[in-house]
Design an enzyme around this catalytic site. Structure first.
Site, mmCIF file in Angstrom:
data_model
loop_
_atom_site.group_PDB
_atom_site.id
_atom_site.type_symbol
_atom_site.label_atom_id
_atom_site.label_comp_id
_atom_site.label_asym_id
_atom_site.label_seq_id
_atom_site.Cartn_x
_atom_site.Cartn_y
_atom_site.Cartn_z
ATOM 1 C CG HIS A 90 44.800 26.787 -94.342
ATOM 2 N ND1 HIS A 90 43.739 26.486 -93.459
ATOM 3 C CD2 HIS A 90 44.083 26.561 -95.566
ATOM 4 C CE1 HIS A 90 42.571 25.686 -94.252
ATOM 5 N NE2 HIS A 90 42.976 25.772 -95.379
ATOM 6 N N PRO A 119 36.383 15.279 -91.997
ATOM 7 C CG PRO A 119 37.849 13.741 -93.065
ATOM 8 C CD PRO A 119 36.592 14.715 -93.267
ATOM 9 C CB VAL A 120 39.741 18.773 -90.749
ATOM 10 C CG1 VAL A 120 40.026 20.210 -90.124
ATOM 11 C CG2 VAL A 120 41.121 18.379 -91.416
#
Lengths: 397, 397
Positions: B321, B286-287
């Protein structure tokens, strides 16, 4: 509405970035390429051992004692009965070769040939048993190795006798070739690949290192408590996996490369086996081929039913498992035999009730749990027999 | 001689049982079906946990405290800032939807639409940060969850804004659909398979159980000795693997099945990746899809070089992140960011010097060793910040 959706779908088709598909890990996807997972297992094994090795090296220095490793095989360097036994095996090879030579030139009749072969084969099987049981200085590991060599030789000579019908008899290449089935001309690989040879050699050496490192880590203690048997399972199973790789991949490929023996199918994809039967048919191809060719097919030809033939193969296999374990330990216990025979109802159960990945998981569980239980039975009995006697009487050795 | 051999080979061809072939585990065989090895890993994981579970159950009874698990997320049941934050996110969804509706009927000009969308997106990203940093009763786990939801929402709304050009704007199915890339009509699966749904649900629940059982086994102790960091690696890596399976296979498939969302490609075969780049392109589809569609390709179109585009994607990924780790822990440390950026030279090194299984092993080692080091850095800093202060001053909480 549906027309509207269709129109939109045409408009946005150039932007479409999704399509109907299953996830790879869903069994419906049919995807089965997990080579990376195998690499993961190897990396984890190496890393965890490297850690243990490093930690112990920092704490205690080098603990691995090469003498200790050698002493598993021999007690006294001037008295090596196992090595003598292995050298003695040449007598049986020469006897078989001599018999075939006699037969091929017509000196022996068929009947005499069969008789000589039968005597030769029986002695091949019985002679080492007598030696192992009688010679005091024989260690269990040395005895098992010698018996292993004789068993392999027995299977090879049986195949040799069965197949070699008045053709030019030759044998010594076959004795060393990594197969149990005799053929007049084996497929040969075109050349010896040095890099392949060295990699297998490296693997053989490093596979030896892992159990040695691990055994040097913790003192070997045997607690006979039912629950603790569970904690023995994982290392035992890992040792078996390492043994499998060491013997069936590294060693046999090493020998084959050296002898330019072309057929490297020493195992098939038993790790995917979804039934117990598939596992037994695919993890040890040399023995499986031998059983199929010299035992199962002749049985079928002589009118025995398929099911009975399979059971007979299991029975023979159980006999040899017992032979290789009981004799070197010098104690007759039915555990290996029973373990093998227990495979029959288990195979029926798995084939009947479990499919696909569940069947595969059942095969793994039977390997992870079943094997160590049999091993533990022997360890327990050996311990009771030797060390309890030892503490009461004059000591086991 | 060769003619002789040829004659013999014809004679014995019916008996021939060997052919020229490689062993399956040799890389030359090209064989890659190791589904069984994956099952082995699962069986080992389940068995070893079952043992731990059983042993502890016998020793201490049930130790798992549901309250303790819940308290990771909330401190006070009457004050749940993370849950409120998640509920609040609806505001941003409605704002985006409202803007598109306005644009589609022509009430907003393109310029105004872009402005409103940009403000909406920026606030989506910044608002939860402010809340997490300001609200005292926010737990790190709760904060991370809320920020995760907002990050996903940000990516979704960005995709929505980018793709939705004057078509009929709809949104709420997309918000829950397991994808980050907006499309007007997603591929749909024909029906909800109940057994599939239940199996995924079972997996979701049992994946939660493993870390909970393990954490209840040993008291969580943090030793800040360099060597002991090695012993943290394996559980940390295992947790990551379980998280991967739990999230990308079980949870996303569960949601997709529920919503009849057809595209189940949430990950590709990253376990076989032989380069770091392949890993990053395949473990989180997805990312990856979002980055490719809304970030990398627009960058390339605007004339940026391929290498710079890739680095930019890594930079953006490193930012997120860091965003997801630093903010909930309320301490700005560059470890996650540096960990991500360290992937660039590492990727170059692996691609340049390692091939095949060696490359794959290098990827695994970077995962097994790299990740826990970054995690340990945060644990160390968090510990120093909170508990050292705690012992000196009034305590962290």
């Amino acid at each position: 509405m549906s027309v509207h959706v269709f129109k939109l779908s045409r408009v946005s088709s150039c932007l479409s970035c999704h399509r109907l598909q299953e996830s790879l890990l869903s069994s419906a996807s049919g995807y089965r390429n997990y080579r990376g997972v195998l690499n993961w297992c190897v990396v984890m094994l190496v890393l965890s051992n490297a850690r243990l090795f490093l930690e112990n090296l920092l704490k205690y220095g080098i603990l691995v004692d090469p003498i200790q490793v050698v002493s598993l095989f021999i007690k006294d360097p001037y008295n090596m009965p196992a090595a003598c036994l292995v050298i003695m095996s040449n007598v049986f090879i020469v006897a078989a070769l001599y018999t075939e030579r006699r037969l091929s030139v017509g000196c022996f009749s068929e009947c005499v040939g069969l008789l000589v072969h039968s005597i030769n084969l029986s002695v091949t099987l019985c002679f080492p048993v007598a030696i192992v049981l009688m010679v005091k200085s024989m260690t269990p590991v040395g005895g098992a190795s010698a018996l292993g060599v004789y068993t392999v030789l027995f299977l090879k000579l049986y195949s040799y006798k069965d197949v070699n019908k008045r053709d030019e008899p030759y044998l010594y290449y076959f004795v060393f070739a990594p197969t149990l089935c005799y053929e007049l001309n084996f497929p040969r690989s075109p050349r010896i690949r040095m890099s392949f040879l060295l990699r297998r050699l490296f693997e053989m050496v490093s596979s030896w290192m892992i159990p040695i490192i691990q055994s040097s880590m913790k003192p070997l203690e045997v607690n006979i408590i039912p629950l603790s048997s569970l904690s023995h399972q994982v290392p035992n199973h890992l040792l078996w996996l390492i043994f499998f790789y060491w013997f069936f991949h590294s060693s046999l490929n090493f020998i084959a490369e050296l002898l330019q023996f072309g057929d490297r199918e020493f195992y098939r994809d038993w790790w995917n086996s979804e039934t117990i039967t598939y596992f037994w048919q695919n993890w040890n191809i040399p023995v499986h081929k031998w059983c199929l060719r010299h035992f199962y097919k002749p049985l079928l030809k002589s009118g025995v039913s398929k099911w009975l033939g399979q059971s007979a193969v299991f029975l023979a296999s159980a006999f040899f498992h017992e032979y290789l374990v009981s004799v070197p330990l010098k104690m007759l216990r039915p555990w290996a035999f029973m373990g093998m025979m227990a495979q029959l109802p288990l195979a029926w159960f798995v084939a009947r009730f479990l499919r696909g990945n569940y069947g595969n998981a059942a095969v793994w569980i039977s390997l992870i749990i079943g094997q160590p239980i049999a091993v533990l039975m022997y360890v327990h009995d050996y311990y009771v027999l030797h060390y309890r006697e030892g503490s009461a009487g004059g000591g086991p050795e």
